[in-house]
Design a protein around this motif. Structure first.
Motif, PDB file in Angstrom:
ATOM      1  N   GLU A   1       0.989  -1.361   0.058  1.00  9.59           N
ATOM      2  CA  GLU A   1      -0.076   0.117  -0.181  1.00  9.59           C
ATOM      3  C   GLU A   1       0.800   1.243  -0.212  1.00  9.59           C
ATOM      4  N   THR A   2       2.090   1.425   0.828  1.00 10.74           N
ATOM      5  CA  THR A   2       2.672   2.353   0.781  1.00 10.74           C
ATOM      6  C   THR A   2       3.324   2.748  -0.491  1.00 10.74           C
ATOM      7  N   PHE A   3       3.749   1.520  -1.118  1.00  5.97           N
ATOM      8  CA  PHE A   3       4.407   1.603  -2.380  1.00  5.97           C
ATOM      9  C   PHE A   3       3.387   2.160  -3.479  1.00  5.97           C
ATOM     10  N   ALA A   4       2.322   1.433  -3.481  1.00  2.52           N
ATOM     11  CA  ALA A   4       1.095   1.912  -4.426  1.00  2.52           C
ATOM     12  C   ALA A   4       0.826   3.551  -4.121  1.00  2.52           C
ATOM     13  N   ARG A   5       0.915   3.736  -3.195  1.00  3.30           N
ATOM     14  CA  ARG A   5       0.677   5.503  -2.504  1.00  3.30           C
ATOM     15  C   ARG A   5       1.901   6.281  -3.136  1.00  3.30           C
ATOM     16  N   ALA A   6       2.820   5.895  -3.160  1.00  5.82           N
ATOM     17  CA  ALA A   6       4.181   6.593  -3.557  1.00  5.82           C
ATOM     18  C   ALA A   6       3.954   6.682  -5.129  1.00  5.82           C
ATOM     19  N   LEU A   7       3.730   5.684  -5.778  1.00  6.13           N
ATOM     20  CA  LEU A   7       3.462   5.709  -7.239  1.00  6.13           C
ATOM     21  C   LEU A   7       2.339   6.517  -7.669  1.00  6.13           C
ATOM     22  N   ALA A   8       1.349   6.711  -7.012  1.00  6.10           N
ATOM     23  CA  ALA A   8       0.206   7.301  -7.305  1.00  6.10           C
ATOM     24  C   ALA A   8       0.480   8.864  -7.025  1.00  6.10           C
ATOM     25  N   TYR A   9       1.353   9.151  -5.930  1.00  9.90           N
ATOM     26  CA  TYR A   9       1.588  10.571  -5.583  1.00  9.90           C
ATOM     27  C   TYR A   9       2.375  11.129  -6.901  1.00  9.90           C
ATOM     28  N   ASP A  10       3.178  10.252  -7.396  1.00 12.86           N
ATOM     29  CA  ASP A  10       3.954  10.822  -8.546  1.00 12.86           C
ATOM     30  C   ASP A  10       3.383  10.625  -9.874  1.00 12.86           C
ATOM     31  N   GLY A  11       2.015  10.280  -9.830  1.00 11.81           N
ATOM     32  CA  GLY A  11       1.227  10.155 -11.097  1.00 11.81           C
ATOM     33  C   GLY A  11       1.256   9.026 -11.814  1.00 11.81           C
ATOM     34  N   ILE A  12       1.838   7.919 -11.363  1.00  9.50           N
ATOM     35  CA  ILE A  12       2.038   6.826 -12.242  1.00  9.50           C
ATOM     36  C   ILE A  12       0.930   5.518 -11.760  1.00  9.50           C
ATOM     37  N   SER A  13       0.144   5.400 -12.770  1.00  7.89           N
ATOM     38  CA  SER A  13      -0.961   4.287 -12.571  1.00  7.89           C
ATOM     39  C   SER A  13      -0.533   3.248 -13.066  1.00  7.89           C
TER      40      SER A  13
END
Length: 255
Positions: free
Chosen positions: A229-241
């Protein structure tokens, strides 16, 4: 006559023991100072590997002192390793700031010292990695340099502090590695996520690992859910879907 023979034997034994004692004293005199001189070298090693930044001139000054001590210790492994790491760091900084000629000179010196250190301690996985890194910078990617990367993984496939640097380098050439080594690289990526090295893992998949994102993401299925979840959140924050296994991305917002 027999008594005289026993006396000579006893004197000989005592003499031999005295010589052994003297030799032991000499060993202590030379070996223990060598050990204590190696202690600062270990401190430098730990700081460099941890990524600590040094003020200009500091590493050069330390290198001069270590070189002076190394001449008195007959290639002490810890001192040779410290010299290799310092020369590698100096070469890395030179590449960023100096001319191509100066960079090549520093890289050559670093490579020579790294190989010497590996002769004394061939089980040093980090130096095998750095030998691969330096070879690529000097000569471009070559098949023969892959042996250095292989050796690093064979010696320490799951060392977090090595993985932080190694995984990015390995992902950049993942398609050129054999299947066995590819599996180690992918597992290393999953271990980075699982260990909380989120920034490094997210940067790796978004850059050098993007072509292999499906395989890398699939490797996360057994990773701790909180880490995923932390990893997914970091990617989402950077605009990576992307789709991280077991994680609903729609519930995340920017941090």
């Amino acid at each position: 006559m027999a008594s005289s023979g026993r006396y000579v034997t006893q004197v000989g034994v005592r003499g031999a023991l005295l010589l052994l004692g003297f030799a032991g004293s000499l060993w202590s005199f030379f070996a223990f100072p060598s050990f204590w001189r190696a202690v600062p070298a270990r401190s430098v090693i730990e700081s460099i590997i941890a990524g600590q930044h040094f003020k200009p001139g500091v590493l050069t000054s330390v290198l001069v002192n270590i070189d002076r001590e190394a001449r008195q210790t007959l290639n002490h492994p810890a001192l040779e390793r410290a010299e290799a790491l310092i020369k590698l760091r100096i070469a890395e900084k030179t590449i960023q700031r100096q001319s191509l000629e100066e960079s090549e000179r520093e890289l050559t010196a670093a490579e020579q010292k790294t190989k010497l250190s590996l002769c004394l301690n061939p089980s040093d996985a980090y130096l095998w990695l750095m030998l691969y890194w330096g070879s690529n910078l000097q000569n471009g990617f070559e098949e023969r340099s892959l042996a250095y990367l292989h050796q690093s993984y064979d010696l320490a496939a799951t060392e977090g502090w090595i993985a932080l640097r190694r995984n990015k380098l390995a992902l950049a050439i993942l398609a050129q590695l054999n299947e066995s080594l590819q599996e180690k690289v992918v597992s290393e990526f999953a271990a980075l996520v699982n260990s909380g090295f989120t920034d490094s893992a997210s940067a790796n998949i978004a850059t050098v690992g993007w072509a292999h994102r499906d395989r890398l993401l699939a490797s996360l299925s057994q990773v701790d859910i909180n880490s995923r979840e932390t990893f997914a959140r970091a990617l989402a924050y950077d605009g990576i879907s992307v789709s991280v296994p077991g994680v609903e991305i729609s519930g995340f917002s920017r941090r």
